[in-house]
Design a protein around this motif. Structure first.
Motif: not given
Ligand SMILES: Cc1cc2nc3c(=O)[nH]c(=O)nc-3n(C[C@H](O)[C@H](O)[C@H](O)COP(=O)(O)OP(=O)(O)OC[C@H]3O[C@@H](n4cnc5c(N)ncnc54)[C@H](O)[C@@H]3O)c2cc1C
Length: 457
Positions: A176-179, A284-286, A43-48, A31-33, A8-14, A35-37, A322-325
């Motif tokens: 660990c950045e996937v390159t 958009i990173f950081d 960690q940038g959401s509205s925390k709802m 799982l590889l990310d 898995i590439v990307g250690g956000g919530v998904n 930066g930090d998981y 940044v929202r991944p819309l």
């Molecule tokens: C402003 C804002 C407010 C929001 N508020 C809410 C809310 O209140 N409630 C709600 O339910 N949802 C909310 N959301 C939506 C929610 O935050 C996202 O849907 C969710 O966090 C997306 O998670 P993700 O795991 O897909 O992405 P991310 O958390 O971005 O994870 C992607 C990961 O991929 C990694 N990555 C990138 N490139 C590489 C690479 N080359 N090699 C390895 N790793 C890599 C990154 O470091 C990152 O950790 C909000 C979003 C935003 C932006």
């Protein structure tokens, strides 16, 4: 070369949620990310944790119902990370909605939660002012009250990761950045570079999954995975304000002149305010909040809370994400109207991409993917496993009673919670709101003493 069933590439919530689901089902996963998981969008959401009351306007009833079910699940499973809060929606003579419309919306919201939400109420002007004394009284009619969840977004992802990593078939590496990736006869070879040591490693995967959120379009084009850009990146910023900046005994939902919603949510002895919605074409990173964006939010607050001391001095810190819309065919309205539905793509036989959706519904999104992947790899998929409580709690909970922070406890957190840097510790494991550079001590311990615990590679 090490072999995995899934990388898995990307250690956000998904990514963390998927690692947990696959690991609970016995799939050998790495799982590889970069930066930090959970250090980017998650960690940038509205925390709802919320159904999204405003999505009722788009008639997205299925999405709202699913999200309310998930919110109520996490409130039960992780009370140390999520809690229920009342939200107040003020109505003015010039508001878009009339009181009967608001009443109907709140009733529908409770109905879609199968009446698991605490019940809504309509409030008179006097009742609302008693709850939100800072609110502008001029032209105020009254308002509505409903309930949603507030979550420590970074920590819930982290605890999913910890839960997954309890299984011997799961592993993860941060920084660990996937390159590079290379398609092979049996799957993919995946090369990553450790950002701390510069060392490269290549592993083999039968299936490669991208949960890279808003980074997906740029990354996949660089890695040579067959991919057509699918995202409309939309930036949102938040402010953490000092507790006294606005007098409010609950959260407030404000409608802006440009018909957006700004939430004011008291929590953690401070007040969270957000968010904005702007297109992005920069790195958009950081990503950081700009001065204009901060001023925009302060401007909205000053309109609704005219007597409150709202200037730069009220701000503890800011953050942006940044929202991944996901792009929709024929969509012409503003970013706020772009659907929060997720999509799963299969660029080729051996790869998947999961993007879009909301934090609140991550468990359902990753489940949809896991139930396809797990049987493909010859395992039996058991959908109920992710309904169990998470087995490794953070040593420093976000809400509720906190232990006294000692050097021993910090060492224990670093050892057991996959901490690499000082920032990982203070921002995500201790959930502090101040900028790490502004800290003199951390809950009574000198910063220098804590920094000395981190080895440089
Ligand atoms: C402003 C804002 C407010 C929001 N508020 C809410 C809310 O209140 N409630 C709600 O339910 N949802 C909310 N959301 C939506 C929610 O935050 C996202 O849907 C969710 O966090 C997306 O998670 P993700 O795991 O897909 O992405 P991310 O958390 O971005 O994870 C992607 C990961 O991929 C990694 N990555 C990138 N490139 C590489 C690479 N080359 N090699 C390895 N790793 C890599 C990154 O470091 C990152 O950790 C909000 C979003 C935003 C932006």
């Amino acid at each position: 070369m090490k072999h995995y069933e899934v990388v898995i590439v990307g250690g956000g919530v998904n990514g963390c949620g998927l690692l947990r689901d696959l690991a609970l089902n016995g799939v050998e996963t790495l799982l590889l990310d970069k930066g930090d998981y959970s250090a980017q969008t998650s960690q940038g959401s509205s925390k709802m944790l919320h159904g999204g009351i405003r999505y009722l306007e788009n008639l997205d009833f299925g999405l709202v119902q699913e999200a309310l079910e998930e919110k109520n699940l996490w409130l039960r499973l992780t009370p140390h990370l999520c809690f229920e809060r009342e939200f107040y929606l003020p109505l003015y003579t010039y508001s878009k909605y009339r009181p009967f419309m608001l009443k109907a919306g709140l009733l529908l919201y409770d109905f879609l939660s199968h009446f698991q939400n605490r019940p809504h109420a309509m409030l008179s002007k006097a009742e609302l002012m008693a709850k939100i004394p800072s609110l502008d009284e001029v032209n105020l009619l009254g308002g509505g009250k409903y309930y949603d969840g507030v979550v420590d977004d970074a920590k819930l992802s982290l605890e999913c990761l910890y839960d997954g990593l309890i299984e011997p078939c799961a592993s993860a590496k941060s920084y660990c950045e996937v390159t590079r990736t290379r398609k092979t006869a049996s799957g993919y070879e995946v090369t990553s570079r450790c950002l701390r040591t510069g060392q490269e490693e290549t592993v083999a995967a039968k299936l490669l999954v991208f949960t890279t959120g808003p980074f997906t379009d740029l990354l996949l084009s660089k890695l040579g995975v067959p991919w057509t850009p699918q995202l409309i990146p939309s930036k949102g910023i938040h402010l953490w304000l000092k507790a006294g900046a606005i007098e409010a005994k609950g959260s407030v939902v404000l409608t802006t002149k440009d018909n957006r919603v700004v939430f004011v949510i008291p929590q953690r002895n401070s007040i969270l305010v957000g968010t904005t919605e702007t297109p992005v074409d920069q790195e958009i990173f950081d990503i950081r909040a700009t001065r204009d964006e901060v001023n925009y939010l302060l401007g909205v607050l000053r309109e609704y809370f005219p007597g409150a001391p709202l200037d730069e001095r009220a701000i503890i810190s800011t953050y942006a994400a940044v929202r991944p819309l996901v792009r929709e065919e024929g969509h012409t309205e503003g970013l706020g109207k772009v659907s929060r539905f997720h999509k799963i793509y299969r660029p080729d036989q051996s790869s998947y991409v999961l993007i879009g959706g909301k934090y609140t519904t991550f468990r359902r999104m990753v489940q949809e993917l896991a139930q396809e992947i797990v049987p493909r790899l010859g395992h039996r998929y058991r959908p109920n496993l992710t309904l169990n409580p998470l087995r490794q709690r953070s040593l420093m909970p976000t809400f509720g009673e906190k232990p006294v922070l000692t050097k021993e406890l910090v060492k224990e957190i670093i050892r057991t919670e996959y901490v690499t840097t000082f920032d990982d510790l203070v921002r995500r494991r201790l959930s502090l709101l101040e900028e790490p550079g502004d800290l003199q001590d951390i809950l009574g311990l000198p910063v220098a003493e804590i920094r000395s615990l981190f080895k440089t590679p």
